[in-house]
Design an enzyme around this catalytic site. Structure first.
Site, PDB file in Angstrom:
ATOM      1  N   LYS A   1       5.865   7.764  -0.736  1.00 59.14           N
ATOM      2  CA  LYS A   1       4.456   7.328  -0.774  1.00 59.14           C
ATOM      3  C   LYS A   1       3.782   7.419   0.594  1.00 59.14           C
ATOM      4  O   LYS A   1       2.595   7.714   0.678  1.00 59.14           O
ATOM      5  CB  LYS A   1       4.351   5.893  -1.296  1.00 59.14           C
ATOM      6  CG  LYS A   1       4.605   5.791  -2.797  1.00 59.14           C
ATOM      7  CD  LYS A   1       4.391   4.371  -3.293  1.00 59.14           C
ATOM      8  CE  LYS A   1       4.929   4.208  -4.700  1.00 59.14           C
ATOM      9  NZ  LYS A   1       4.792   2.857  -5.223  1.00 59.14           N
TER      10      LYS A   1
ATOM     11  N   ASP B   1      -1.391   1.135  -7.037  1.00 61.26           N
ATOM     12  CA  ASP B   1      -0.567  -0.081  -7.080  1.00 61.26           C
ATOM     13  C   ASP B   1      -1.418  -1.298  -6.718  1.00 61.26           C
ATOM     14  O   ASP B   1      -1.144  -2.416  -7.176  1.00 61.26           O
ATOM     15  CB  ASP B   1       0.605   0.014  -6.095  1.00 61.26           C
ATOM     16  CG  ASP B   1       1.727   0.899  -6.615  1.00 61.26           C
ATOM     17  OD1 ASP B   1       1.782   1.145  -7.835  1.00 61.26           O
ATOM     18  OD2 ASP B   1       2.544   1.359  -5.791  1.00 61.26           O
TER      19      ASP B   1
END
Ligand code: NAP
Length: 276
Positions: A69, A105
């Site tokens: 990420k 997220d």
């Protein structure tokens, strides 16, 4: 049906073989007649940039998971605010010829917390956040933006926690350095954002019985029958939920960025339940 117009989306990470994202995203695309297909690609760090640019320029996009990420954030032409503030990207696509990325997220955590505890769930609350990795950073950003009073952070690596607190939490984040700092303390909410609970022999991330009070527990780890931390909380009479709703909400947020239409949440929840 897959045709020459079908858009290709991929989950990039290592490992990815256990991921439920293909089930969730393909069920959602079918439900709204979106001409796309979603696959999981295990890839090394050196291939992340190539896949992200290639998939985006071909009209598709994808998600990024552990451990890529942060690298993904550095590949983008146009990082959205959540990427800039967390340093992590989990969703990418093409817009105006540029590879754009977001970190859903953050929205996934926010919406799952509201689903669990109501619309102003974070406002004025004192939260104990366990962990300082990607999931913890997303949770901390959502909590701070939603008006939390204080977030106390506990992490195995104190330095990583301090760096996260400085970058995202500002004056509302405080790193706790040892059990003496949290025993007998009261928190409205405890969030587990460590990976403890993924493996059957993992220890609990924290003994909730040592706290003065825990109003509610949100575990970002998820499992078929809840998680050990959720069961531990419930055994003490504490309201608790696992990470499934966050998984669905972050997937729905990604879907909406790619398809520019509302995600079929119930279909996505159903696909997750059927697959887990
Ligand atoms: P990550 O960046 O690798 O961070 C892992 C965190 O767990 C770090 O804080 C790490 O501490 C801690 N940790 C790992 N092993 C530990 C151990 N043995 N003892 C104590 N602490 C330990 O991973 P992540 O992306 O943040 O993911 C964390 C968890 O959240 C995973 O279980 C993941 O599945 C879940 N997650 C769920 C969702 C959802 O949608 N529900 C979304 C994202 C992530 P150190 O900093 O000291 O290494």
């Amino acid at each position: 049906m897959i045709s020459a117009q079908t858009r290709l989306f991929a989950l990039l990470g290592d490992p990815v073989g256990h991921s439920l994202s293909p089930l969730i995203q393909n069920a959602a695309a079918r439900a709204v007649d979106a001409d796309g297909v979603y696959v999981a690609l295990r890839c090394g760090a050196e291939d992340v940039a190539g896949f992200m640019r290639g998939l985006s320029r071909a009209g598709g996009g994808g998600n990024v998971t552990v451990p890529h990420k942060e690298r993904a954030a550095s590949v983008l032409d146009a990082p959205r605010e959540a990427v800039r503030r967390t340093g992590a990207c989990n969703t990418f696509w093409l817009e105006g010829g540029q590879v754009v990325g977001d970190n859903t997220d953050v929205e996934g955590f926010r919406q799952a917390l509201q689903h669990f505890l109501g619309a102003s769930a974070a406002e004025g609350q004192r939260v104990l956040l366990l962990g300082a990795g990607g999931a913890a950073r997303a949770a901390l950003l959502a909590l701070v933006d939603d008006g939390v009073n204080q977030v106390c952070i506990v992490n195995r690596s104190g330095e990583r926690a301090r760096s996260m607190a400085r970058r995202i939490g500002g004056a509302r984040a405080r790193v706790l350095d040892g059990p003496g700092e949290w025993h007998d303390q009261s928190f409205d909410l405890v969030v587990n954002a460590t990976s403890l609970g993924l493996k059957p022999d993992d220890e609990l991330p924290l003994d909730l019985a040592r706290l003065g009070r825990a109003g509610a527990v949100m575990d970002l780890v998820y499992g078929q029958d809840g998680t050990p931390f959720v069961r531990h909380a419930e055994s003490l009479g504490i309201r608790a939920t696992d990470g499934k709703e966050m998984l669905v909400r972050q997937a729905a947020a990604s879907f909406e960025l790619w398809w520019k239409e509302p995600a079929p949440l119930e279909v996505m929840r159903g696909a997750l339940e059927a697959g887990s």
